[in-house]
Design a protein around this motif. Structure first.
Motif, PDB file in Angstrom:
ATOM      1  N   HIS A  91       0.805  -1.229   0.000  1.00  0.00           N
ATOM      2  CA  HIS A  91       0.000   0.000   0.000  1.00  0.00           C
ATOM      3  C   HIS A  91       0.836   1.276   0.000  1.00  0.00           C
ATOM      4  N   TYR A 112       2.585   1.602 -11.041  1.00  0.00           N
ATOM      5  CA  TYR A 112       2.124   0.291 -11.489  1.00  0.00           C
ATOM      6  C   TYR A 112       1.954  -0.613 -10.276  1.00  0.00           C
ATOM      7  N   GLY A 158      -0.994  -3.924  -8.678  1.00  0.00           N
ATOM      8  CA  GLY A 158      -2.109  -4.840  -8.873  1.00  0.00           C
ATOM      9  C   GLY A 158      -3.390  -4.072  -9.147  1.00  0.00           C
ATOM     10  N   LEU A 159      -4.400  -4.337  -8.334  1.00  0.00           N
ATOM     11  CA  LEU A 159      -5.706  -3.723  -8.567  1.00  0.00           C
ATOM     12  C   LEU A 159      -5.660  -2.207  -8.475  1.00  0.00           C
ATOM     13  N   SER A 160      -4.828  -1.685  -7.604  1.00  0.00           N
ATOM     14  CA  SER A 160      -4.785  -0.235  -7.404  1.00  0.00           C
ATOM     15  C   SER A 160      -3.911   0.474  -8.420  1.00  0.00           C
ATOM     16  N   GLY A 161      -3.109  -0.254  -9.165  1.00  0.00           N
ATOM     17  CA  GLY A 161      -2.227   0.373 -10.144  1.00  0.00           C
ATOM     18  C   GLY A 161      -1.162   1.262  -9.542  1.00  0.00           C
ATOM     19  N   SER A 188      -1.240   5.283 -14.579  1.00  0.00           N
ATOM     20  CA  SER A 188      -1.180   4.124 -13.687  1.00  0.00           C
ATOM     21  C   SER A 188      -1.505   2.856 -14.468  1.00  0.00           C
ATOM     22  N   HIS A 204      -2.767  -0.885 -13.895  1.00  0.00           N
ATOM     23  CA  HIS A 204      -3.408  -1.843 -13.007  1.00  0.00           C
ATOM     24  C   HIS A 204      -3.166  -3.255 -13.536  1.00  0.00           C
ATOM     25  N   ASN A 205      -2.771  -4.166 -12.640  1.00  0.00           N
ATOM     26  CA  ASN A 205      -2.383  -5.505 -13.063  1.00  0.00           C
ATOM     27  C   ASN A 205      -1.372  -5.413 -14.211  1.00  0.00           C
TER      28      ASN A 205
END
Length: 211
Positions: A105, A132, A134-137, A162, A164-165
């Motif tokens: 985070h 860059y 996961g889900l949050s980019g 950003s 994401h994934n």
């Protein structure tokens, strides 16, 4: 009678002069993690920065620097040697693009260490973000970085890019599979960065920051 002549350039003249000079942009690759995905995104980013009219690009890759997390006003020889790899590049830059992943985070310790070893190098300069994760980019990293740079009197750019994934977005050659939206976002961000770089550089030519 006061015969002193003010030779400082007018704001309009300073802005006109600085607009003709290339903007020196330092791209900071913030991850030094083993097996990092950062170089893939960095190459994508560098293509866009190099193609943007009026930019000169330098790269600071934190995988190539070993700054200690223990800060000192009297760094030893080894630390001074590491600082010599990055400090002149930061000082020479008119603007920055910080590329950051998201770890738990937030942004990586390598990036925080680079930031904290410097202060005047960041002041009154614009900073754009590419992230860059996961889900949050990586957007949580960016939002954590904004107040840090505000404390250092830097100006952060509103628009970001950003991913994401991120691992699923690029092919084996490092090309974005569906680049249209990311390309447009990069252009908007870099246009803003150029505007702020020109404006702040011109302002500092007329009046030093903090004076």
């Amino acid at each position: 009678m006061n015969t002193t002549t003010d030779v400082s350039p007018s704001p309009a003249a300073a802005l006109s002069a600085t607009a003709a000079q290339p903007v020196k942009v330092a791209v900071v690759v913030g991850s030094n993690r083993e097996g990092r995905f950062g170089p893939v995104v960095a190459e994508w980013l560098l293509r866009h920065v190099r193609e943007h009219q009026g930019f000169e690009v330098d790269v600071i890759d934190l995988a190539e620097v070993d700054l200690p997390t223990s800060l000192s006003h009297r760094p030893d020889a080894a630390t001074r040697a590491e600082l010599a790899k990055v400090s002149p590049k930061l000082a020479a830059a008119d603007a920055f693009v910080v590329l950051t992943p998201e770890y738990n985070h937030s942004y990586p310790a390598s990036l925080k260490s680079l930031i904290d070893w410097h202060r005047p190098e960041w002041q009154a300069k614009p900073i754009a973000f590419v992230s860059y994760g996961g889900l949050s980019g990586g957007l949580r990293s960016v939002e954590h970085l904004r107040p840090v740079f505000a404390e250092l009197h830097a100006v952060t750019i509103r628009d970001t890019v950003s991913f994401h994934n991120a691992g699923a977005l690029f092919d084996d050659e490092g090309n974005h599979k569906e680049p249209a939206a990311a390309d447009a976002a990069a252009k908007a961000m870099l246009d803003q960065l150029a505007w702020w770089a020109w404006a702040l550089r011109a302002a500092k030519e007329v009046r030093p920051y903090g004076s």
